[in-house]
Design a protein around this motif. Structure first.
Motif, PDB file in Angstrom:
ATOM      1  N   ILE A   1       0.775  -1.116   0.063  1.00  0.00           N
ATOM      2  CA  ILE A   1       0.020  -0.038  -0.099  1.00  0.00           C
ATOM      3  C   ILE A   1       0.837   1.275  -0.057  1.00  0.00           C
ATOM      4  O   ILE A   1       1.736   1.528   0.726  1.00  0.00           O
TER       5      ILE A   1
ATOM      6  N   VAL B   1      -4.629   6.122  -1.644  1.00  0.00           N
ATOM      7  CA  VAL B   1      -3.687   5.045  -1.604  1.00  0.00           C
ATOM      8  C   VAL B   1      -3.648   4.065  -2.783  1.00  0.00           C
ATOM      9  O   VAL B   1      -4.715   3.842  -3.327  1.00  0.00           O
ATOM     10  N   ARG B   2      -2.628   3.593  -3.084  1.00  0.00           N
ATOM     11  CA  ARG B   2      -2.284   2.633  -4.291  1.00  0.00           C
ATOM     12  C   ARG B   2      -2.241   1.214  -3.858  1.00  0.00           C
ATOM     13  O   ARG B   2      -1.117   0.962  -3.023  1.00  0.00           O
ATOM     14  N   ALA B   3      -2.973   0.417  -4.167  1.00  0.00           N
ATOM     15  CA  ALA B   3      -2.769  -1.146  -3.704  1.00  0.00           C
ATOM     16  C   ALA B   3      -1.896  -1.885  -5.003  1.00  0.00           C
ATOM     17  O   ALA B   3      -1.852  -1.368  -5.995  1.00  0.00           O
TER      18      ALA B   3
ATOM     19  N   TYR C   1      -7.412   3.815  -3.989  1.00  0.00           N
ATOM     20  CA  TYR C   1      -8.566   3.687  -3.104  1.00  0.00           C
ATOM     21  C   TYR C   1      -8.519   5.132  -2.548  1.00  0.00           C
ATOM     22  O   TYR C   1      -7.637   5.756  -2.203  1.00  0.00           O
TER      23      TYR C   1
ATOM     24  N   LEU D   1     -10.025   7.148   1.004  1.00  0.00           N
ATOM     25  CA  LEU D   1     -10.437   6.955   2.292  1.00  0.00           C
ATOM     26  C   LEU D   1     -10.926   8.308   2.591  1.00  0.00           C
ATOM     27  O   LEU D   1     -10.245   9.350   2.782  1.00  0.00           O
TER      28      LEU D   1
ATOM     29  N   ILE E   1     -14.304   3.296   2.582  1.00  0.00           N
ATOM     30  CA  ILE E   1     -13.207   3.225   1.563  1.00  0.00           C
ATOM     31  C   ILE E   1     -14.028   3.070   0.099  1.00  0.00           C
ATOM     32  O   ILE E   1     -14.851   2.229   0.039  1.00  0.00           O
TER      33      ILE E   1
ATOM     34  N   ASP F   1      -6.823  -6.363  -2.107  1.00  0.00           N
ATOM     35  CA  ASP F   1      -6.269  -5.265  -1.782  1.00  0.00           C
ATOM     36  C   ASP F   1      -6.716  -4.853  -0.424  1.00  0.00           C
ATOM     37  O   ASP F   1      -6.017  -3.995   0.465  1.00  0.00           O
ATOM     38  N   LEU F   2      -7.694  -4.959  -0.100  1.00  0.00           N
ATOM     39  CA  LEU F   2      -8.622  -4.744   1.222  1.00  0.00           C
ATOM     40  C   LEU F   2      -7.697  -5.321   2.501  1.00  0.00           C
ATOM     41  O   LEU F   2      -7.128  -4.702   3.400  1.00  0.00           O
TER      42      LEU F   2
ATOM     43  N   LEU G   1      -4.538  -3.591   2.769  1.00  0.00           N
ATOM     44  CA  LEU G   1      -4.718  -2.208   3.512  1.00  0.00           C
ATOM     45  C   LEU G   1      -4.746  -2.418   4.952  1.00  0.00           C
ATOM     46  O   LEU G   1      -4.318  -1.626   5.732  1.00  0.00           O
TER      47      LEU G   1
ATOM     48  N   TRP H   1      -1.583  -3.088   6.277  1.00  0.00           N
ATOM     49  CA  TRP H   1      -0.666  -1.894   6.314  1.00  0.00           C
ATOM     50  C   TRP H   1      -1.280  -0.941   7.608  1.00  0.00           C
ATOM     51  O   TRP H   1      -0.378  -0.303   8.292  1.00  0.00           O
ATOM     52  N   MET H   2      -2.624  -0.916   7.797  1.00  0.00           N
ATOM     53  CA  MET H   2      -2.880  -0.205   8.962  1.00  0.00           C
ATOM     54  C   MET H   2      -2.377  -0.774  10.203  1.00  0.00           C
ATOM     55  O   MET H   2      -1.952  -0.029  11.276  1.00  0.00           O
TER      56      MET H   2
END
Lengths: 133, 307
Positions: A4, A53-55, A61, A63, A79, A97-98, A101, A104-105
């Motif tokens: 991400i 953000v780019r996945a 995406y 946010l 999202i 991708d989620l 994400l 990453w979070m």
């Protein structure tokens, strides 16, 4: 954690917003809210623009941060995938991708929250995206 | 009831019961109402619905009791709000209160499991004139925290963490599927006869909202939203004199009987039990008929004492 990438100064053109996930209570654990505030400078920018953000699939995406009177900002997050305006989403790409994400979070939240615990939770619940994590 | 006014019906050989609906506290609430006699109210928790009690309805009604099985608003055939802010512990107690007052139930036995515990006990303790007995299974009614399990990040807090909950429990329906599967003893039987029913009644991410919202109402520290209500529950329960039966799953690792049934016994020294049956958290799946028999015998004993 390189799947991400935050994109600065992105202006979507020829895209549509496709809703993919919502969180009504991002501060349930306050360190999650603090992560997004840090990551997207929400203390200063607040509602001016979404975070982008780019996945790894290449999808971008948005946010979108939600405020509610009486609650610290942001209180919620929506999202959206940003596909080409008339193109349908690829469900498995969005799912992966989620998951990226979320990883990453969690890495960004840090402290007692660890990506290994998210991966283990995903495996416990037999998510295909977590199978090889 | 759908927006069209059509009654939602769930056709299944294990669930041959007529749907009933009442509008309570702003929501459409579904319930089963079978039999005649003193009412027994069977209360489920997260992420179940009345189907959890499918093996209770006939033996209890055949024994001369009126069996009421509500679906909590947000689950089963009841209306499912789409915003997390629609769900509060007090609101769910009020939903149940609205239903049972509309039905004008008296002499009710409240059978409480999981979140059916805090909600059902909340009703009983604030409507004691309508309640005659309690049956308590795999739940809690005091603050901070319910179990060691609920303090751990893996898997409990991670499962319903911000954005993780909507993804894992919303998009992937993890609690109604894999989560319940892990919380029964006979998993093969559960998969064959019930798992798809629990998954299917929550058909899309929006319908699963309460599966990650309820975990967020478990108090983990002094700032928790539900703390004052749980303190009230504990305080009032300790004063209550309702005849009570404790039934617990022998294999329940989350609400283990050594901790939780023992604590209820301390609060309610007059309670019968705990009577242990085969079962993890969803003990109704493994020992439904046996528990129904225990409830019938418990209520027969009360009737004998009162006659």
């Amino acid at each position: 954690m390189t799947e991400i990438h935050v994109i600065e100064n992105y202006t979507p053109e020829g895209k549509r917003r496709a809703f993919v996930l919502a969180e009504d209570r991002v501060g349930h654990y306050p360190e999650f809210r603090e992560f997004f505030v840090r990551q997207f400078s929400l203390g200063a920018n607040r509602l001016e623009r979404p975070g982008y953000v780019r996945a790894s699939s290449g999808m971008i995406y948005a946010l979108v941060f939600i405020g509610r009177s009486g609650e610290p900002f942001p209180d919620g997050i929506e999202i959206y995938a940003l596909p080409d305006a008339l193109e349908p989403l690829n469900d498995s790409d969005v799912d992966a991708d989620l998951w990226a994400l979320l990883r990453w979070m969690i890495a960004g939240v840090g402290g007692e929250w660890r990506v290994e615990q998210l991966d283990a939770t995903g495996r416990l619940y037999q998510l295909s995206v977590a199978a090889n994590a | 009831m759908e927006a069209s006014g059509e009654v939602r019906r769930f056709a299944h050989q294990q669930w041959p019961y007529e749907p009933n609906y009442k509008r309570v506290n702003g929501w459409q609430m579904h319930y089963v109402d079978e039999g005649v006699g003193n009412p027994v109210v069977l209360l489920h928790g997260n992420p179940a619905w009345g189907f959890l009690y499918r093996k209770f309805v006939k033996p209890l009604s055949a024994a001369g009791r009126r069996v009421i099985v509500p679906d909590m608003v947000g689950f089963g055939l009841s209306e499912k709000p789409v915003r997390e802010q629609a769900h509060t512990l007090d609101g769910h107690i009020a939903n149940l209160t609205g239903l049972l007052r509309q039905l004008d139930l008296r002499n009710a036995t409240m059978v409480c499991h999981d979140w059916g515990g805090p909600t059902g006990l909340g009703f009983a303790l604030s409507n004691s004139d309508r309640v005659r007995a309690l049956v308590i299974m795999s739940t809690w009614a005091w603050p901070l925290p319910p179990a060691e399990f609920h303090k751990r990040i893996f898997p409990w807090r991670m499962m319903h963490a911000p954005l993780v909950g909507p993804y894992l429990l919303g998009h992937h329906n993890a609690l109604a599927g894999r989560g319940m599967y892990l919380s029964v003893v006979d998993r093969k039987k559960f998969r064959a006869e019930a798992q798809s029913v629990y998954e299917g009644i929550l058909p899309d991410p929006g319908s699963r909202l309460l599966t990650w919202t309820w975990p967020r109402w478990i108090p983990l520290d002094e700032s928790a939203r539900g703390l004052a209500r749980f303190e009230w529950l504990e305080r009032e329960l300790r004063k209550s004199k309702f005849p009570t039966l404790l039934v617990w799953g022998r294999e329940d690792e989350v609400f283990d009987h050594a901790t939780f049934a023992t604590r209820f016994k301390e609060l309610l020294p007059h309670a019968e039990g705990p009577e242990l049956v085969t079962g993890r958290h969803f003990l109704q799946e493994d020992s439904g008929e046996e528990i129904a028999g225990k409830i019938n015998r418990f209520l027969d004993r009360i009737d004998g004492k009162q006659s």
